[in-house]
Design a protein around this motif. Structure first.
Motif, PDB file in Angstrom:
ATOM      1  N   ALA A 582     -10.493   9.523   8.165  1.00 51.29           N
ATOM      2  CA  ALA A 582     -10.352   8.062   8.126  1.00 51.29           C
ATOM      3  C   ALA A 582     -10.055   7.584   6.704  1.00 51.29           C
ATOM      4  CB  ALA A 582     -11.631   7.403   8.643  1.00 51.29           C
ATOM      5  N   GLU A 583     -10.734   8.175   5.722  1.00 50.50           N
ATOM      6  CA  GLU A 583     -10.476   7.802   4.340  1.00 50.50           C
ATOM      7  C   GLU A 583      -9.068   8.228   3.922  1.00 50.50           C
ATOM      8  OE1 GLU A 583     -11.205   6.021   0.714  1.00 50.50           O
ATOM      9  OE2 GLU A 583     -12.364   5.926   2.574  1.00 50.50           O
ATOM     10  N   LEU A 584      -8.642   9.407   4.388  1.00 51.10           N
ATOM     11  CA  LEU A 584      -7.303   9.894   4.069  1.00 51.10           C
ATOM     12  C   LEU A 584      -6.236   8.969   4.649  1.00 51.10           C
ATOM     13  CD1 LEU A 584      -5.959  12.334   2.637  1.00 51.10           C
ATOM     14  CD2 LEU A 584      -5.832  13.450   4.876  1.00 51.10           C
ATOM     15  N   ARG A 585      -6.478   8.460   5.858  1.00 49.72           N
ATOM     16  CA  ARG A 585      -5.537   7.523   6.472  1.00 49.72           C
ATOM     17  C   ARG A 585      -5.439   6.233   5.655  1.00 49.72           C
ATOM     18  NH1 ARG A 585      -7.956   6.848  11.237  1.00 49.72           N
ATOM     19  NH2 ARG A 585      -6.863   8.533  12.284  1.00 49.72           N
ATOM     20  N   GLU A 586      -6.600   5.740   5.228  1.00 51.35           N
ATOM     21  CA  GLU A 586      -6.600   4.539   4.396  1.00 51.35           C
ATOM     22  C   GLU A 586      -5.918   4.799   3.056  1.00 51.35           C
ATOM     23  OE1 GLU A 586      -7.589   1.508   5.116  1.00 51.35           O
ATOM     24  OE2 GLU A 586      -8.163   2.050   7.156  1.00 51.35           O
ATOM     25  N   LEU A 587      -6.150   5.984   2.503  1.00 47.93           N
ATOM     26  CA  LEU A 587      -5.524   6.336   1.238  1.00 47.93           C
ATOM     27  C   LEU A 587      -4.007   6.390   1.374  1.00 47.93           C
ATOM     28  CD1 LEU A 587      -5.762   7.354  -1.727  1.00 47.93           C
ATOM     29  CD2 LEU A 587      -5.908   9.670  -0.793  1.00 47.93           C
ATOM     30  N   SER A 588      -3.538   6.964   2.488  1.00 47.32           N
ATOM     31  CA  SER A 588      -2.099   7.064   2.703  1.00 47.32           C
ATOM     32  C   SER A 588      -1.460   5.685   2.787  1.00 47.32           C
ATOM     33  CB  SER A 588      -1.827   7.858   3.988  1.00 47.32           C
ATOM     34  OG  SER A 588      -0.448   7.906   4.272  1.00 47.32           O
ATOM     35  N   ALA A 589      -2.081   4.786   3.563  1.00 45.17           N
ATOM     36  CA  ALA A 589      -1.540   3.429   3.679  1.00 45.17           C
ATOM     37  C   ALA A 589      -1.573   2.710   2.330  1.00 45.17           C
ATOM     38  CB  ALA A 589      -2.333   2.645   4.722  1.00 45.17           C
ATOM     39  N   SER A 590      -2.694   2.881   1.608  1.00 44.45           N
ATOM     40  CA  SER A 590      -2.811   2.249   0.293  1.00 44.45           C
ATOM     41  C   SER A 590      -1.789   2.817  -0.681  1.00 44.45           C
ATOM     42  CB  SER A 590      -4.226   2.458  -0.238  1.00 44.45           C
ATOM     43  OG  SER A 590      -4.377   1.899  -1.522  1.00 44.45           O
ATOM     44  N   GLY A 591      -1.566   4.138  -0.608  1.00 41.37           N
ATOM     45  CA  GLY A 591      -0.590   4.772  -1.496  1.00 41.37           C
ATOM     46  C   GLY A 591       0.823   4.297  -1.228  1.00 41.37           C
ATOM     47  N   ARG A 592       1.203   4.189   0.053  1.00 41.68           N
ATOM     48  CA  ARG A 592       2.554   3.711   0.378  1.00 41.68           C
ATOM     49  C   ARG A 592       2.766   2.285  -0.104  1.00 41.68           C
ATOM     50  NH1 ARG A 592       1.413   6.291   5.298  1.00 41.68           N
ATOM     51  NH2 ARG A 592       0.992   4.276   6.281  1.00 41.68           N
ATOM     52  N   SER A 593       1.749   1.447   0.103  1.00 45.63           N
ATOM     53  CA  SER A 593       1.860   0.063  -0.335  1.00 45.63           C
ATOM     54  C   SER A 593       1.972  -0.027  -1.853  1.00 45.63           C
ATOM     55  CB  SER A 593       0.637  -0.721   0.154  1.00 45.63           C
ATOM     56  OG  SER A 593       0.688  -2.052  -0.284  1.00 45.63           O
ATOM     57  N   THR A 594       1.204   0.799  -2.546  1.00 46.46           N
ATOM     58  CA  THR A 594       1.237   0.778  -4.005  1.00 46.46           C
ATOM     59  C   THR A 594       2.587   1.251  -4.528  1.00 46.46           C
ATOM     60  OG1 THR A 594      -1.145   1.206  -4.064  1.00 46.46           O
ATOM     61  CG2 THR A 594       0.084   1.623  -6.087  1.00 46.46           C
ATOM     62  N   VAL A 595       3.118   2.329  -3.960  1.00 44.68           N
ATOM     63  CA  VAL A 595       4.421   2.845  -4.380  1.00 44.68           C
ATOM     64  C   VAL A 595       5.516   1.807  -4.121  1.00 44.68           C
ATOM     65  CG1 VAL A 595       6.211   4.550  -3.850  1.00 44.68           C
ATOM     66  CG2 VAL A 595       3.846   5.284  -4.177  1.00 44.68           C
ATOM     67  N   ALA A 596       5.507   1.189  -2.921  1.00 46.24           N
ATOM     68  CA  ALA A 596       6.529   0.184  -2.601  1.00 46.24           C
ATOM     69  C   ALA A 596       6.455  -0.996  -3.565  1.00 46.24           C
ATOM     70  CB  ALA A 596       6.357  -0.288  -1.161  1.00 46.24           C
ATOM     71  N   THR A 597       5.230  -1.431  -3.881  1.00 45.13           N
ATOM     72  CA  THR A 597       5.067  -2.548  -4.803  1.00 45.13           C
ATOM     73  C   THR A 597       5.568  -2.196  -6.200  1.00 45.13           C
ATOM     74  OG1 THR A 597       3.144  -3.318  -3.561  1.00 45.13           O
ATOM     75  CG2 THR A 597       3.374  -4.115  -5.825  1.00 45.13           C
ATOM     76  N   LEU A 598       5.239  -1.003  -6.651  1.00 49.09           N
ATOM     77  CA  LEU A 598       5.653  -0.570  -7.981  1.00 49.09           C
ATOM     78  C   LEU A 598       7.172  -0.458  -8.078  1.00 49.09           C
ATOM     79  CD1 LEU A 598       4.759   0.322 -10.783  1.00 49.09           C
ATOM     80  CD2 LEU A 598       4.407   2.628  -9.870  1.00 49.09           C
TER      81      LEU A 598
END
Length: 614
Positions: A582-598
């Motif tokens: 569950a944490e890995l899933r949240e991390l993946s979503a957070s990582g994609r959002s962070t990369v797209a924003t950057l």
């Protein structure tokens, strides 16, 4: 009469892995009498005798006896005719002509036990299972999406390539449904399905492109999942057909023939929704027709679906939404482009209905949906592939520092959550079926069929919650007649060949459509042990249906036979694994959002690289 390993597994209520083990461990297991090395066929009589003598079953389940008897009197070419006759007799009564009287009596016995409607559904499902490679049925989630795109206030609907009738049955509230299917037995089975849905309907037999069974019929809406990449669709015979208002379809573009056939049956202002292979959006041979559809304002939306969203192909598919010009002088200047998952398409459906009400609506949601000016599309390529026009989904750049901080925190927590495990010997644990655990009272099993979710009421667990981590309170329905899950229950969902399991910890949730509830006796079965092993060892318990959807059959699932203490030892590690996942899933979503924003911020100037250190 012969049966496959899958048939034997159904007869015994086990997984195919168990049948494979029986063949290896029992010298007296019947030898194959046909088939191939990878898909052997066995004598039905020999298998029945062996199962009974070995005590694998006390008696064959009635539904399996029904199906095997129908198979015994029908070869594969005539199976559809026999099943169609059985479903028609269950609906309307009468005497059988194809089925022997003894087989019909067995069918009636099963129908008396389970109900006529359930017996019809079973026969339709099992027929589709047998012919799954030949039938490209529309998955339930895709059919529901297409029906929602049509919208309300539709009185009449046509599907000119209706298969087993799944798409027509998905359209609610119509006064009459019309269908056509080239194969007579399929047309009859589609009629049986529509009779189940209590829709006034008529399905006829014939090749819709060459021999339209509904000449002159004008309807409010057309839905269609046409044959893909069909070469022998009648090009040579139909070159001067009046349906080709937007251009003669090239010989390699059968799908554009179906598009124009659908439009020919629409009243002015009527809507057609077709499932199309993604390649139709950009093939050079179809440029002229695509251009004419766009310039006239007829092609109004193209919605991209993920790979494997349609049965029979692993390639991406699109949903085309077309509106027949009404002559009111209102020609749209934009086309709605979108990408969505058919099981989570609320936002896309909402965008479409907003756009339908206002064809000049300016929508720009990067990565999700956008209204594209038609003038931008009618270039040399006339490419209407949604992904080409949607851009990348991103969040405002000024949130980047907060996103970066949250992502760093999740990365730190992840290593702490990763559980430890020791090297093992690789031994094969003895297993027991869930059906046996239920028989001895260690477990109860409940299943939720299909039902409508109206958005008001109690929170509902769905497969999206199990597979994707979507919050359960995002989906609600009224609790009357629904199954309420309890803490400690294990919920199982199937998608494709994958299973997802969840140990419920929140009270008051409702069991969602097509999910299975396992309620263990806590003194005899640890729920996390059960969830971990069911998910990992029970892929053979996933079963495809005639709609292309997948369900979990608990009778075919296995778990190790371990003491309660050993179960708890495994269960604790499984609990940690699920928390890590569950944490890995949240991390993946957070990582994609962070990369797209950057990326978006750097390329659009709202973020800049750090100053060099002097």
């Amino acid at each position: 009469m012969t049966v496959t390993a899958a048939d034997i597994a159904r007869m015994a209520g086990v997984g195919r892995a168990a049948v494979s083990n029986w063949r290896k461990r029992h010298e007296d297991f019947p030898e194959p009498v046909g088939g191939t090395a990878t898909s052997p066929a066995f004598s039905l009589q020999a298998v029945e005798t062996w199962l009974l003598e070995q005590g694998k079953v006390e008696e064959l389940p009635l539904r399996e006896r029904v199906w095997q008897q129908i198979r015994a009197v029908s070869d594969d070419l005539r199976l559809g005719e026999s099943v169609a006759e059985a479903t028609e007799l269950l609906h309307h009564g009468g005497k059988p002509h194809t089925l022997p009287a003894s087989v019909w009596r067995l069918v009636r016995k099963y129908a008396q036990q389970e109900g006529d409607a359930e017996a019809v559904r079973f026969l339709l499902d099992r027929y589709a299972d047998v012919h799954s490679r030949r039938l490209a049925e529309t998955p339930v989630e895709v059919a529901d999406l297409m029906a929602r795109l049509i919208g309300p206030d539709v009185r009449s609907v046509l599907d000119p390539a209706c298969g087993l009738g799944v798409l027509l049955a998905a359209v609610r509230g119509v006064e009459h449904a019309y269908g056509q299917e080239q194969e007579d037995s399929l047309a009859r089975l589609a009629q049986s399905r529509l009779t189940l849905s209590v829709v006034d309907s008529t399905v006829k037999t014939g090749d819709s492109l060459r021999e339209d069974a509904w000449p002159g019929l004008i309807v409010d809406a057309v839905v269609c999942h046409p044959p893909f990449n069909e070469r022998n669709w009648g090009y040579d015979d139909l070159t001067s057909d009046p349906r080709w208002e937007y251009g003669l379809p090239p010989k390699t573009e059968s799908e554009l023939a179906w598009v124009q056939h659908a439009l020919a049956h629409l009243e002015p202002g009527g809507i057609a929704v077709l499932l199309m292979p993604a390649t139709v959006a950009n093939r050079r041979s179809g440029r002229r027709i695509r251009s004419n559809l766009l310039r006239s304002g007829t092609l109004q939306a193209v919605i991209g679906l993920p790979p494997k969203a349609a049965s029979g192909t692993g390639l991406p598919v699109h949903v085309w939404v077309l509106r027949k010009p009404s002559g009111d002088g209102r020609t749209p200047s934009r086309v709605l482009m979108a990408e969505t998952d058919p099981g989570d398409a609320d936002a896309t459906v909402e965008r479409w209905h907003e756009f339908r009400a206002d064809p000049e609506l300016d929508v720009d949601r990067p990565g999700e949906s956008r209204t594209v000016p038609i003038i931008d599309l009618v270039d040399e390529d006339v490419d209407v592939t949604p992904a080409r026009h949607l851009g990348t989904r991103a969040v405002p750049a000024d949130t980047y520092p907060l996103l970066r901080e949250r992502l760093a925190g999740r990365l730190g927590r992840l290593s702490i959550l990763l559980p430890e495990a020791m090297a093992g010997t690789g031994r094969e644990l003895p297993t027991v079926g869930l059906a046996e655990l239920e028989r001895v009272g260690a477990l109860t099993v409940q299943q939720a069929g299909r039902f409508e979710i109206d958005g008001v009421g109690d929170s509902v667990l769905t497969d999206r919650h199990l597979f994707d981590g979507e919050p359960a309170d995002a989906t609600r329905t009224q609790p009357e007649g629904r199954i309420t899950v309890k803490p400690g229950d294990v919920v199982v969902a199937a998608r494709g060949n994958s299973l997802a399991t969840l140990v419920v910890e929140t009270p008051g949730l409702l069991l969602g459509p097509r999910l299975v509830l396992l309620r263990p006796d806590p003194d005899r079965l640890d729920p996390f042990f059960l969830a971990g092993f069911v998910r990992t060892l029970s892929s053979a318990a996933t079963v495809g249906t005639q709609s292309g959807a997948t369900r979990f059959d608990p009778r075919r699932a296995q778990v190790p036979r371990l003491s309660p203490g050993e179960q708890r030892r495994y269960g604790e590690v499984f609990r940690q694994i699920f928390a890590f996942e569950a944490e890995l899933r949240e991390l993946s979503a957070s990582g994609r959002s962070t990369v797209a924003t950057l990326l978006h911020g750097l390329t659009h100037g709202t973020l800049t690289p750090p100053e060099p250190i002097s």
